[in-house]
Design an enzyme around this catalytic site. Structure first.
Site, short mmCIF file in Angstrom:
data_model
loop_
_atom_site.label_atom_id
_atom_site.label_comp_id
_atom_site.label_asym_id
_atom_site.label_seq_id
_atom_site.Cartn_x
_atom_site.Cartn_y
_atom_site.Cartn_z
N ARG A 1 -41.78 -1.97 57.18
CA ARG A 1 -41.72 -2.48 58.55
C ARG A 1 -40.39 -1.66 59.25
NH1 ARG A 1 -42.13 -8.88 57.06
NH2 ARG A 1 -41.09 -7.76 55.20
N LYS B 1 -35.59 -7.09 56.73
CA LYS B 1 -35.14 -7.60 55.30
C LYS B 1 -33.60 -7.66 55.21
CE LYS B 1 -37.56 -9.14 52.87
NZ LYS B 1 -37.84 -10.54 52.89
N TYR C 1 -34.01 -11.22 58.71
CA TYR C 1 -34.30 -12.14 57.75
C TYR C 1 -33.36 -12.19 56.60
CZ TYR C 1 -39.32 -12.84 59.32
OH TYR C 1 -40.34 -13.12 60.32
N HIS D 1 -32.53 -15.20 54.21
CA HIS D 1 -33.04 -16.13 52.78
C HIS D 1 -32.05 -16.21 52.04
CE1 HIS D 1 -37.34 -16.08 54.30
NE2 HIS D 1 -37.10 -14.86 54.42
N GLU E 1 -35.29 -16.54 59.80
CA GLU E 1 -35.94 -17.73 59.37
C GLU E 1 -35.49 -19.12 59.51
OE1 GLU E 1 -33.06 -16.76 56.15
OE2 GLU E 1 -34.19 -15.67 57.53
N ASP F 1 -39.39 -15.73 48.47
CA ASP F 1 -38.02 -15.51 49.29
C ASP F 1 -36.93 -16.67 49.18
OD1 ASP F 1 -38.13 -12.63 50.17
OD2 ASP F 1 -39.66 -13.34 51.72
#
Length: 366
Positions: free
Chosen positions: A15, A75, A94, A96, A118, A270
């Site tokens: 992505r 990510k 993101y 996490h 998130e 995740d």
């Protein structure tokens, strides 16, 4: 503002954090967007698409991090990127954090502004930047689970929907949130016998009212989970506690009660995973077997369908990117309580309570 879009260098992450459309929206507002060469290639976007929208192409990831005031990606940064992140630089992605103490400590050390997709949260408790990827992952969990049920891949050798005269596979879904609902939608559409468990009665009522008759909702308890795993062919874990580690709903000792070739797909990987035996895998090496049970726990499932995922993600992230660019992070978070919830680590301080609790670190209540 100077905005950087680097190539995602996590294993098999295809992505990209911004599309040419997003670049156009920012450059027409007089912001400058730097895109790393070939950053969008695997998602179907060429460098000339980006330059046509007003972006400047830079050769290396180091160049992008060095010039940008805000990094927009998909990510969490990996080890190679840690030293590239500068004090006061906004990193919007993101993260996490609760699943990685190493990442948490690296971002504390960087003194950057870490805003996590998130944990951006609307007033009604929904997570607008997580929902589209949860939709993709929920649907993919059934697609992948169906594949790994095949015998050549050590599965039970069962066709998910069965055929006339042969019953379908049984799918057990833990969690009736976005992931679980989308997984149930896919599995039921393929003709499987679906059981979905949750402790949220509102969610279970919605499932019961909106799903076809081959989906059965049931209250989640250890007793019910232990009952269902004995004859389930595919088990999908889709539980989420915002910003915190996922609870371990299936423990190692439960594997002995499953039939050989049962497939477990942990979409919660995740956040540490909701199966005790979960460990993160990649698209390159997605599965492993413990006690004859196939585990699939790819930590970036939507990366396998990058065009769909990139479009779905950037549809919801771009308005926040524009706010951050137009107003700066402090004013943008002051004006948007939803965005303020995305603040996780600010200039070395953990400002999201669940992350501090995950690693017994100091929480800065701001």
């Amino acid at each position: 503002m100077k905005i950087g879009v680097p190539i995602e260098i996590k294993n098999n992450e295809n992505r990209v954090g911004m599309t040419p459309s997003g670049v156009f929206e920012l450059t027409k507002r007089n912001h400058t967007v730097y895109v790393q060469k070939n950053a969008g290639f695997n998602s179907g976007f060429l460098d000339e698409d980006y330059t046509g929208a007003g972006a400047t192409i830079l050769e290396t990831i180091e160049d992008v991090y060095a010039i940008a005031e805000m990094i927009v990606k998909v990510k969490e940064p990996i080890e190679h990127e840690y030293s590239l992140i500068k004090p006061d630089q906004i990193v919007f992605t993101y993260f996490h954090f609760a699943s990685s103490e190493v990442l948490t400590n690296a971002m504390i050390k960087s003194k950057s502004i870490c805003i996590a997709y998130e944990t951006v949260e609307d007033a009604d408790g929904t997570l607008p930047l997580l929902i589209p990827m949860s939709e993709v992952a929920g649907r993919m969990s059934v697609q992948q689970g169906a594949k790994y049920l095949e015998k050549p891949i050590m599965g039970r050798g069962i066709l998910l929907g069965g055929v006339p005269g042969v019953p379908p596979a049984k799918v057990l879904i833990l969690g009736a949130g976005v992931v679980g609902y989308q997984a149930a939608k896919m599995a039921s559409g393929l003709g499987a016998s679906v059981h979905i468990l949750d402790i949220n009665m509102k969610a279970l009522r919605y499932v019961s009212d909106s799903m076809p008759n081959n989906v059965v909702s049931e209250f989640s308890s250890e007793y019910n989970i232990r009952k269902h795993i004995k004859d389930s062919d595919l088990i999908i874990g889709g539980v989420l506690i915002k910003g915190a580690k996922a609870p371990k709903l299936i423990t190692r000792d439960m594997l002995k009660d499953m039939r050989p070739g049962t497939v477990m797909v942990d979409v919660a990987v995740d956040q540490g995973g909701c199966f005790e035996t979960t460990r993160p895998t990649t698209h390159q090496d997605p599965t492993y077997i413990i006690d004859e049970v196939v585990h699939y726990s790819v930590a970036n499932m939507p990366g396998a369908v990058p065009y769909t995922s990139t479009m779905a993600l950037t549809n919801v992230t771009l308005p926040y990117v524009v706010k951050l660019a137009n107003q700066g992070w402090e004013k943008a978070c002051e004006n948007s309580p939803s965005l303020a919830k995305g603040l996780n680590i600010v200039k070395g301080d953990i400002v999201y309570k669940e992350i501090a609790e995950a690693f017994d670190l100091e929480f800065a209540d701001v």
